[in-house]
Design an enzyme around this catalytic site. Sequence first.
Site, short mmCIF file in Angstrom:
data_model
loop_
_atom_site.label_atom_id
_atom_site.label_comp_id
_atom_site.label_asym_id
_atom_site.label_seq_id
_atom_site.Cartn_x
_atom_site.Cartn_y
_atom_site.Cartn_z
N ASP A 71 1.06 5.39 0.04
CA ASP A 71 0.16 6.55 0.31
C ASP A 71 0.83 7.81 -0.31
OD1 ASP A 71 -1.94 5.59 2.29
OD2 ASP A 71 -0.49 5.02 3.43
N MET A 83 -11.79 4.68 4.86
CA MET A 83 -10.81 5.27 5.80
C MET A 83 -11.39 5.06 7.41
SD MET A 83 -8.38 6.37 4.04
CE MET A 83 -7.47 6.75 5.32
N MET A 97 -4.12 10.54 -2.11
CA MET A 97 -4.87 11.51 -1.22
C MET A 97 -4.28 12.97 -1.81
SD MET A 97 -4.01 9.70 2.36
CE MET A 97 -2.89 8.54 1.74
N ASP A 143 -8.43 1.27 6.07
CA ASP A 143 -7.11 1.94 6.12
C ASP A 143 -7.14 2.90 7.27
OD1 ASP A 143 -4.66 2.98 5.44
OD2 ASP A 143 -5.52 4.24 4.03
N GLY A 144 -6.24 2.44 8.44
CA GLY A 144 -5.95 3.44 9.70
C GLY A 144 -6.45 2.51 11.06
N GLY A 145 -5.26 2.36 11.67
CA GLY A 145 -5.35 1.94 13.13
C GLY A 145 -5.37 0.49 12.91
N GLY A 165 -0.08 -0.12 8.62
CA GLY A 165 1.27 0.55 8.49
C GLY A 165 2.30 0.39 9.97
N SER A 166 1.79 1.23 10.93
CA SER A 166 2.62 1.17 12.15
C SER A 166 2.63 -0.31 12.87
CB SER A 166 2.35 2.39 13.12
OG SER A 166 0.78 2.45 13.14
N GLY A 213 -3.79 11.26 6.31
CA GLY A 213 -2.65 12.24 6.47
C GLY A 213 -1.44 11.68 7.36
N PHE A 214 -1.69 10.74 8.07
CA PHE A 214 -0.79 10.27 8.91
C PHE A 214 -0.61 8.96 9.53
CE2 PHE A 214 -1.02 14.73 9.39
CZ PHE A 214 0.08 15.20 9.10
N GLY A 215 0.32 8.12 9.71
CA GLY A 215 0.25 6.92 10.25
C GLY A 215 0.06 6.93 11.64
N GLY A 216 -0.31 5.90 12.35
CA GLY A 216 -0.16 5.63 13.89
C GLY A 216 -1.70 6.19 14.31
N MET A 248 0.55 11.75 -0.72
CA MET A 248 -0.20 12.83 -0.05
C MET A 248 0.42 14.15 -0.93
SD MET A 248 0.09 11.58 3.70
CE MET A 248 -0.35 10.01 4.17
N HIS A 258 0.75 -1.24 0.16
CA HIS A 258 -0.07 0.02 -0.05
C HIS A 258 0.99 1.33 0.05
CE1 HIS A 258 -3.82 2.34 0.98
NE2 HIS A 258 -2.91 3.06 1.82
C1 DX5 Z 1 -3.37 7.44 6.60
C2 DX5 Z 1 -2.89 6.54 5.34
C3 DX5 Z 1 -2.92 5.14 5.96
C4 DX5 Z 1 -1.59 4.87 6.98
C5 DX5 Z 1 -2.33 3.82 7.98
O1 DX5 Z 1 -3.29 8.70 5.86
O2 DX5 Z 1 -3.84 6.35 4.41
O3 DX5 Z 1 -2.53 4.27 4.94
O4 DX5 Z 1 -0.24 4.66 6.50
O5 DX5 Z 1 -1.15 3.69 9.14
P1 DX5 Z 1 -1.59 2.96 10.38
O6 DX5 Z 1 -1.68 1.72 10.05
O7 DX5 Z 1 -0.29 3.20 11.23
O8 DX5 Z 1 -2.92 3.51 10.82
ZN ZN Z 2 -3.49 4.61 2.92
#
Ligand code: DX5
Ligand code: ZN
Length: 218
Positions: free
Chosen positions: A30, A134, A63, A168-170, A190-191, A139-142, A32, A28
């Site tokens: 991302d 989503m 994004m 996607d996310g968390g 991701g994280s 915008g951000f991981g974690g 931005m 995946h």
């Molecule tokens: C957020 C991204 C995600 C992000 C997910 O804007 O679209 O793909 O990398 O990261 P985690 O899994 O850490 O929430």
């Molecule tokens: Zn993503």
Amino acid sequence: MPSILAADFGRLAEGCARAEAAGADQIHVDVMDGVFVPNISFGPDVVKMSVAAVQIPQNVHLMVTQPQNHIKAFAEAGSDTIQIHIESKCDVRETLAAIRALGKRPAITLNPETPVESIFECLENRWVDEVLVMSVHPGFGGQKYLSYVEGKVAVIRRMADWVDIAIDGGIDNTTVERAAACGVNLFVAGSYLFKQDDMKPAVSDLRKTAQDNYCKAV
Ligand code: DX5
Ligand code: ZN
């Protein structure tokens, strides 16, 4: 689908290879633009890098405010699935059709606060092969998983058994269960994955939990 946003940016190719070796189904990526979301990340050259590093498909999440201006470059870079946001400033029908005409899988994605009805047209007309829900503000991981998006997942799954639903996310070893129960069959992580010393058992566990719980709550 490990998100390389969480990889070490000094060793991105290694991060992709590590994800593939761990048994991931897709990478995946991302993208931005600093306008659609406050952060700036990758361009098409990063997809090229990932294509060179692994054999598995590239799942590319745009994004960006004007995705129509970029799909050709991302297609040529070697993307397999291209996800555009329903909230972006483009003709969604035309842009999804253009992705398909380039021989790629079109996907629509929607932010946590965006009503599910906004993508009904994409499903009814089968403009997409995949929906990306989503579960954080992009915008951000974690960030923390927002469970209130699960209702939208169940609606999409009841409407379209043929569509791939990604989230996607968390996503981690606890949230994956709830998301799968609502009908998600593709998981971006991701994280959670990149922080593992050994990513392989984490990928296997996520897959097993997802399979065991798929559609239990639909
Ligand atoms: C957020 C991204 C995600 C992000 C997910 O804007 O679209 O793909 O990398 O990261 P985690 O899994 O850490 O929430
Ligand atoms: Zn993503």
